[in-house]
Scaffold this motif. Structure first.
Motif, PDB file in Angstrom:
ATOM      1  N   VAL A 148     -13.937 -28.925  20.439  1.00  0.00           N
ATOM      2  CA  VAL A 148     -14.987 -29.775  19.878  1.00  0.00           C
ATOM      3  C   VAL A 148     -14.374 -31.033  19.263  1.00  0.00           C
ATOM      4  CG1 VAL A 148     -16.821 -29.928  18.148  1.00  0.00           C
ATOM      5  CG2 VAL A 148     -16.525 -27.824  19.477  1.00  0.00           C
ATOM      6  N   LEU A 149     -13.267 -30.880  18.539  1.00  0.00           N
ATOM      7  CA  LEU A 149     -12.622 -32.023  17.904  1.00  0.00           C
ATOM      8  C   LEU A 149     -12.172 -33.041  18.943  1.00  0.00           C
ATOM      9  CD1 LEU A 149     -11.429 -33.478  15.454  1.00  0.00           C
ATOM     10  CD2 LEU A 149      -9.367 -32.075  15.725  1.00  0.00           C
ATOM     11  N   ARG A 150     -11.565 -32.573  20.018  1.00  0.00           N
ATOM     12  CA  ARG A 150     -11.092 -33.506  21.039  1.00  0.00           C
ATOM     13  C   ARG A 150     -12.256 -34.274  21.660  1.00  0.00           C
ATOM     14  NH1 ARG A 150      -6.329 -30.272  24.449  1.00  0.00           N
ATOM     15  NH2 ARG A 150      -4.660 -30.611  22.872  1.00  0.00           N
ATOM     16  N   ARG A 151     -13.358 -33.557  21.895  1.00  0.00           N
ATOM     17  CA  ARG A 151     -14.508 -34.219  22.520  1.00  0.00           C
ATOM     18  C   ARG A 151     -15.146 -35.239  21.581  1.00  0.00           C
ATOM     19  NH1 ARG A 151     -19.443 -32.147  22.329  1.00  0.00           N
ATOM     20  NH2 ARG A 151     -18.652 -30.031  22.089  1.00  0.00           N
ATOM     21  N   ILE A 152     -15.280 -34.890  20.309  1.00  0.00           N
ATOM     22  CA  ILE A 152     -15.961 -35.778  19.372  1.00  0.00           C
ATOM     23  C   ILE A 152     -15.059 -36.929  18.933  1.00  0.00           C
ATOM     24  CG2 ILE A 152     -16.925 -35.903  17.028  1.00  0.00           C
ATOM     25  CD1 ILE A 152     -18.141 -33.173  17.506  1.00  0.00           C
ATOM     26  N   SER A 153     -13.782 -36.653  18.700  1.00  0.00           N
ATOM     27  CA  SER A 153     -12.875 -37.715  18.239  1.00  0.00           C
ATOM     28  C   SER A 153     -12.355 -38.566  19.388  1.00  0.00           C
ATOM     29  CB  SER A 153     -11.690 -37.092  17.493  1.00  0.00           C
ATOM     30  OG  SER A 153     -10.879 -36.326  18.366  1.00  0.00           O
ATOM     31  N   MET A 164      -2.166 -29.647  12.111  1.00  0.00           N
ATOM     32  CA  MET A 164      -2.098 -30.386  13.366  1.00  0.00           C
ATOM     33  C   MET A 164      -0.660 -30.668  13.760  1.00  0.00           C
ATOM     34  SD  MET A 164      -5.111 -33.196  12.713  1.00  0.00           S
ATOM     35  CE  MET A 164      -4.888 -33.863  14.357  1.00  0.00           C
ATOM     36  N   ALA A 165      -0.434 -30.693  15.049  1.00  0.00           N
ATOM     37  CA  ALA A 165       0.889 -31.056  15.555  1.00  0.00           C
ATOM     38  C   ALA A 165       1.085 -32.564  15.510  1.00  0.00           C
ATOM     39  CB  ALA A 165       1.051 -30.557  16.992  1.00  0.00           C
ATOM     40  N   ALA A 212      -2.996 -24.533  13.662  1.00  0.00           N
ATOM     41  CA  ALA A 212      -3.486 -23.430  12.830  1.00  0.00           C
ATOM     42  C   ALA A 212      -4.892 -23.748  12.345  1.00  0.00           C
ATOM     43  CB  ALA A 212      -2.562 -23.193  11.634  1.00  0.00           C
ATOM     44  N   LEU A 213      -5.730 -22.699  12.294  1.00  0.00           N
ATOM     45  CA  LEU A 213      -7.071 -22.800  11.724  1.00  0.00           C
ATOM     46  C   LEU A 213      -7.082 -21.910  10.483  1.00  0.00           C
ATOM     47  CD1 LEU A 213      -9.977 -23.871  12.048  1.00  0.00           C
ATOM     48  CD2 LEU A 213     -10.501 -21.779  13.329  1.00  0.00           C
ATOM     49  N   LYS A 214      -7.025 -22.542   9.307  1.00  0.00           N
ATOM     50  CA  LYS A 214      -6.880 -21.793   8.063  1.00  0.00           C
ATOM     51  C   LYS A 214      -8.219 -21.312   7.509  1.00  0.00           C
ATOM     52  CE  LYS A 214      -3.973 -24.026   5.291  1.00  0.00           C
ATOM     53  NZ  LYS A 214      -3.339 -25.209   4.630  1.00  0.00           N
ATOM     54  N   LEU A 215      -9.261 -22.112   7.682  1.00  0.00           N
ATOM     55  CA  LEU A 215     -10.587 -21.771   7.162  1.00  0.00           C
ATOM     56  C   LEU A 215     -11.607 -22.613   7.909  1.00  0.00           C
ATOM     57  CD1 LEU A 215     -12.213 -20.231   4.917  1.00  0.00           C
ATOM     58  CD2 LEU A 215     -11.940 -22.290   3.507  1.00  0.00           C
ATOM     59  N   ALA A 216     -12.735 -21.999   8.269  1.00  0.00           N
ATOM     60  CA  ALA A 216     -13.760 -22.752   8.990  1.00  0.00           C
ATOM     61  C   ALA A 216     -15.134 -22.146   8.752  1.00  0.00           C
ATOM     62  CB  ALA A 216     -13.453 -22.782  10.489  1.00  0.00           C
ATOM     63  N   THR A 217     -16.132 -23.001   8.742  1.00  0.00           N
ATOM     64  CA  THR A 217     -17.516 -22.564   8.645  1.00  0.00           C
ATOM     65  C   THR A 217     -18.386 -23.546   9.410  1.00  0.00           C
ATOM     66  OG1 THR A 217     -19.283 -21.897   7.103  1.00  0.00           O
ATOM     67  CG2 THR A 217     -18.017 -23.857   6.527  1.00  0.00           C
ATOM     68  N   THR A 218     -19.587 -23.104   9.790  1.00  0.00           N
ATOM     69  CA  THR A 218     -20.525 -23.980  10.491  1.00  0.00           C
ATOM     70  C   THR A 218     -21.822 -24.093   9.699  1.00  0.00           C
ATOM     71  OG1 THR A 218     -21.438 -22.164  11.813  1.00  0.00           O
ATOM     72  CG2 THR A 218     -19.574 -23.388  12.748  1.00  0.00           C
ATOM     73  N   TRP A 219     -22.593 -25.114  10.013  1.00  0.00           N
ATOM     74  CA  TRP A 219     -23.877 -25.366   9.366  1.00  0.00           C
ATOM     75  C   TRP A 219     -24.713 -26.226  10.306  1.00  0.00           C
ATOM     76  CZ3 TRP A 219     -23.618 -30.724   8.485  1.00  0.00           C
ATOM     77  CH2 TRP A 219     -22.318 -31.250   8.401  1.00  0.00           C
ATOM     78  N   PRO A 267      -4.192 -33.850   4.358  1.00  0.00           N
ATOM     79  CA  PRO A 267      -3.463 -33.583   5.595  1.00  0.00           C
ATOM     80  C   PRO A 267      -4.209 -32.720   6.605  1.00  0.00           C
ATOM     81  CG  PRO A 267      -2.722 -32.092   3.888  1.00  0.00           C
ATOM     82  CD  PRO A 267      -3.714 -33.007   3.229  1.00  0.00           C
ATOM     83  N   GLY A 268      -5.321 -32.043   6.211  1.00  0.00           N
ATOM     84  CA  GLY A 268      -5.897 -31.140   7.192  1.00  0.00           C
ATOM     85  C   GLY A 268      -7.339 -30.719   6.962  1.00  0.00           C
ATOM     86  N   THR A 269      -8.182 -31.600   6.418  1.00  0.00           N
ATOM     87  CA  THR A 269      -9.592 -31.263   6.225  1.00  0.00           C
ATOM     88  C   THR A 269     -10.432 -32.065   7.205  1.00  0.00           C
ATOM     89  OG1 THR A 269      -9.221 -30.848   3.877  1.00  0.00           O
ATOM     90  CG2 THR A 269     -11.490 -31.169   4.578  1.00  0.00           C
TER      91      THR A 269
END
Length: 510
Positions: free
Chosen positions: A258-263, A208-209, A271-278, A231-233
């Motif tokens: 999605v993060l901006r809307r929910i938070s 994150m910036a 940077a997006l280092k790793l991501a998954t959905t469920w 720092p980034g999970t």
């Protein structure tokens, strides 16, 4: 070659089941679709799983616990600490993110729990767990074929023919441990029913910036829920009916949106280092067996990962099924023994699915859910409330309906420490039934000798016998009979016949 059992799926459930079957001397082939078992999602931070009391006890009783708790080589970089590790009180678990704490749990409500190397909860990395189970399986003689996903199969009255990886394999039985999208379940025509998803969940490693714009910990908002561990999970729940899950690529732009809307922040991801959905889709097979085909683990039941119940549920399936299927194949099973796998485990699965659904109801972005959350927070912070949630999350309250009047029947056996230093857990390593006779009653020894090939008899007093004179357990450590003063050996004989058949009995029909 015709194997006794073919197992589709080389994850923890399939591997543990293979070990249980080999313990009984059966030939086992595991067919795993993935060529490489390693995955970033099986490592920290997303690969961390909580093990409950029944799972820890199962590993302890099979001599696996020391391997799982052995010190691991240091990683190149230490994982970020979970947000609760910064708290002054030690959390015991949570319900929809609402924590209960060890110092608030009244353990006197569990009078038959004894101190044991197997505790009530522990954390394990999925990759480490699979490595330990695979090593144990191979050391025991299990054959594992990687890159061999089951494509189709045919079953007859005598065996099952499976096509996987361009080859054909035959086995007397096939067990589907091949996950939520199980080929075995679908090809076998198992009915799979339940509730559709309400949300898409996201787990992401990001940079994150402006990380100060997110507060560490779990937060409910008017549009969803998010958890941030510096720092980034990030974990997020977006109540979109599961629309995004596995329908589009997971991009940095989408996760940021999605993060901006929910938070409700303008946090910027660099940077997006790793991501998954469920999702919270909760489905269960109506039956766990069709002919010579059986289901276990996520192949039999799926639900959201909230609370970490899924892995424990599947490993419990394996512990319950292994000895019953082995006895059936060896011709030692009483009539209907294999049917008890489904009758015992299906209700447990249904309870876990409802436990997951209840958490979803508490997480919905609505005023009624926030009001209910406040009530649950008050309840979970009481002594009785914390004990109740600990019982459910830790699996301490698990009990099969086996009949019998003693409160221990159907529950996991206490880890009695004998006066000679041996423990009940150590006595179950061979995967046999156990008749523990604290008073060295001669009729008990004579009775056990009738099943000497299936039951271990031990005559020894215990340092704390909790008022019992004798105890009889199944190979999975579940109490089949417990006696206090002047027990009747014929009661034990009936229990032995119920679970091990009559000595010299003809093989049961399967």
């Amino acid at each position: 070659m015709i194997y006794d059992v073919l197992i589709a799926g080389g994850g923890p459930v399939g591997l543990f089941l293979a070990c249980e079957l080999r313990l009984a001397g059966l030939s086992v082939l595991v067919l795993e679709q993935a060529e490489d078992p390693r995955s970033p999602l099986k490592r920290l931070p997303f690969g961390m799983r909580g093990l409950s009391a029944p799972t820890i006890e199962a590993f302890y009783r099979r001599g696996l616990l020391d391997e799982l708790t052995a010190p691991k080589p240091a990683k190149d970089s230490a994982p970020s600490a979970a947000h609760w590790m910064h708290q002054s009180r030690r959390p015991g678990g949570h319900f929809a993110g609402i924590q209960f704490f060890h110092d608030n749990i009244d353990t006197s409500k569990w009078p038959y729990r004894l101190p044991s190397p197997a505790g009530t909860s522990m954390m394990v990395e999925m990759e480490s767990l699979e490595t330990v189970l695979a090593a144990r399986a191979e050391a025991m003689g299990v054959e594992i074929r990687r890159g061999f996903g089951v494509e189709e199969f045919d079953q007859s009255d005598e065996d099952v023919t499976v096509r996987a990886g361009g080859e054909t394999f035959r086995g007397s039985w096939l067990v589907g441990c091949d996950g939520g999208r199980s080929t075995v379940r679908k090809a076998g025509g198992f009915e799979f029913v339940g509730t559709d998803p309400e949300f898409t969940g996201y787990s992401a490693e990001i940079e994150m910036a402006d990380p100060d714009k997110l507060r560490p910990g779990r937060h409910y908002t008017a549009t969803g829920m998010y958890t941030y561990t510096p720092p980034g999970t990030i974990t997020m729940v977006d109540f979109d009916g599961g629309a995004f899950h596995r329908t589009q690529p997971i991009t940095l732009e989408h996760v940021q949106k999605v993060l901006r809307r929910i938070s409700v922040t303008d946090a910027t991801l660099t940077a997006l280092k790793l991501a998954t959905t469920w999702t919270d889709r909760a489905y269960q097979a109506t039956a766990y067996r069709k002919g010579r085909i059986l289901l276990a683990g996520d192949a039999a039941h799926i639900h959201s990962p909230l609370g970490g119940q899924g892995l424990n549920l599947g490993l419990g399936d394996a512990m319950n099924l292994g000895w019953k299927l082995a006895a059936t194949i060896r011709g030692e099973a009483p009539d209907g023994l294999l049917d008890t796998y489904s009758s015992e485990r299906h209700p447990i699965g249904a309870q876990v699915l409802d436990w997951s659904r209840a958490q979803v109801g508490l997480m919905r972005p609505s005023r009624s859910s926030r009001a209910l959350e406040a009530i649950i927070r008050d309840l979970i912070d009481t002594r009785d409330g914390a004990a109740y949630f600990a019982e459910r999350v830790w699996g301490v309250s698990l009990r099969y309906d086996l009949g019998g009047s003693h409160p221990l029947v159907g529950r996991s056996a206490p880890d009695f420490e004998l006066v000679d230093g041996r423990r009940l857990g150590d006595l179950l390593r061979a995967g046999r039934g156990l008749l523990l006779d604290f008073d060295a009653c001669a009729p008990f020894e004579a009775l056990a000798s009738r099943w000497a090939d299936r039951i271990t008899y031990v005559a020894s007093d215990a340092k704390d016998r909790r008022g019992l004179s004798a105890l009889f357990t199944r190979p999975d450590g579940v109490v089949a009979w417990a006696g206090e003063t002047a027990p009747n050996p014929e009661d034990v004989a009936r229990a032995a016949s119920q679970w091990f058949g009559e000595p010299g009995k003809e093989p049961a029909s399967v």
